[in-house]
Design an enzyme around this catalytic site. Sequence first.
Site, short mmCIF file in Angstrom:
data_model
loop_
_atom_site.label_atom_id
_atom_site.label_comp_id
_atom_site.label_asym_id
_atom_site.label_seq_id
_atom_site.Cartn_x
_atom_site.Cartn_y
_atom_site.Cartn_z
NE ARG A 1 -3.48 -2.23 2.91
CZ ARG A 1 -3.18 -3.35 3.55
NH1 ARG A 1 -1.97 -3.50 4.08
NH2 ARG A 1 -4.06 -4.31 3.68
CE1 TYR B 1 -6.81 -8.33 -3.97
CE2 TYR B 1 -6.71 -7.33 -6.13
CZ TYR B 1 -6.60 -7.23 -4.77
OH TYR B 1 -6.31 -6.01 -4.20
CG HIS C 1 -4.99 0.94 -3.54
ND1 HIS C 1 -4.20 0.67 -2.43
CD2 HIS C 1 -6.03 0.07 -3.46
CE1 HIS C 1 -4.74 -0.30 -1.72
NE2 HIS C 1 -5.85 -0.68 -2.32
NE ARG D 1 -2.97 -3.60 -1.12
CZ ARG D 1 -2.48 -4.45 -0.22
NH1 ARG D 1 -1.19 -4.70 -0.16
NH2 ARG D 1 -3.30 -5.08 0.62
CG HIS E 1 -6.02 -8.82 2.02
ND1 HIS E 1 -6.29 -9.29 0.75
CD2 HIS E 1 -5.88 -7.48 1.89
CE1 HIS E 1 -6.34 -8.27 -0.09
NE2 HIS E 1 -6.09 -7.17 0.57
CE LYS F 1 -6.15 -0.76 5.10
NZ LYS F 1 -7.48 -1.01 4.53
#
Length: 297
Positions: A152, A278, A243, A246, A269, A175
């Site tokens: 990211r 995806y 983004h 990515r 994730h 994150k």
Amino acid sequence: MTASLLITSWRDHLLNGRRRSEHTIRAYVATAERLAAFLQDHRGGAVDRALLVSLEPADLRAFLAARRGDGIGNASAARELSAVRNFLQFVAGEGGTIPRLKGPRVKRGVPRPISPDEAVALAGDVADQARAPWIGARDWAVLLLLYGAGLRIGEAMGLTGAVLPLGETLSVTGKRNKTRIVPLLPQVRQAIDDYVALCPHALAKDQPLFRGARGGPLSPALIRRVVQRSRGRLGLSDRTTPHALRHSFATHLLGRGADLRALQELLGHASLSSTQIYTAVDAAHLMDVYRNAHPRA
């Protein structure tokens, strides 16, 4: 306690207790402030803890209806409701109850990847347009990190001089302060090494790796801005953003047979469901190939 003080306490909780990103905190606080302003008119009085813990589902429906009147869609309404629930749960305290309200249904969009050639062309154009060689090397390195390692943009900006000298892998903090290990392609390592060699600023271990022209931390907004200019010059879609690089990283790996679980780890994730989107991207790509190539399509 007044709503203003409660929002300040909640902000500190999100920052220190939950370690949420600055972007998330700003969005959540803005929602809480909008809720307080709405309730002052809706309930006709001061907004404090007693009022907030007494809210009913009808109050939240009225708030969302008002926000709909401001022109927000389902996705934004769902985010507003999520922030409101979080805030009200904080106000109610552990064991407290909050109004139950079903959020709007949000159709999950499919990320739009760009081709490998477009990704490299974009990074090259951005680098060519830089006002100094070291800035061009910096922008090239940042964009290759996003495409070649699936970072990211905030993760790339969060790297410090402590990652030097580079090895075959990179430790990335994503994150919720979650750390993962990502492999570095030789081309990506070379791009970062070239930038480090040209950078006129000292890259101390506790300082940002990527620097602005004056030596401060590089702003993600600057990278977004140069990408926007470059996609206009190259005639690329408006969906071509940092983004999107990515997304392209993930889609191209999946198209080459990458395992979903491995891809989940590479992307950082928390849930496999975030990675499974995806598969829809790859299926969409296959359909495009079919329609363009099959004589009966």
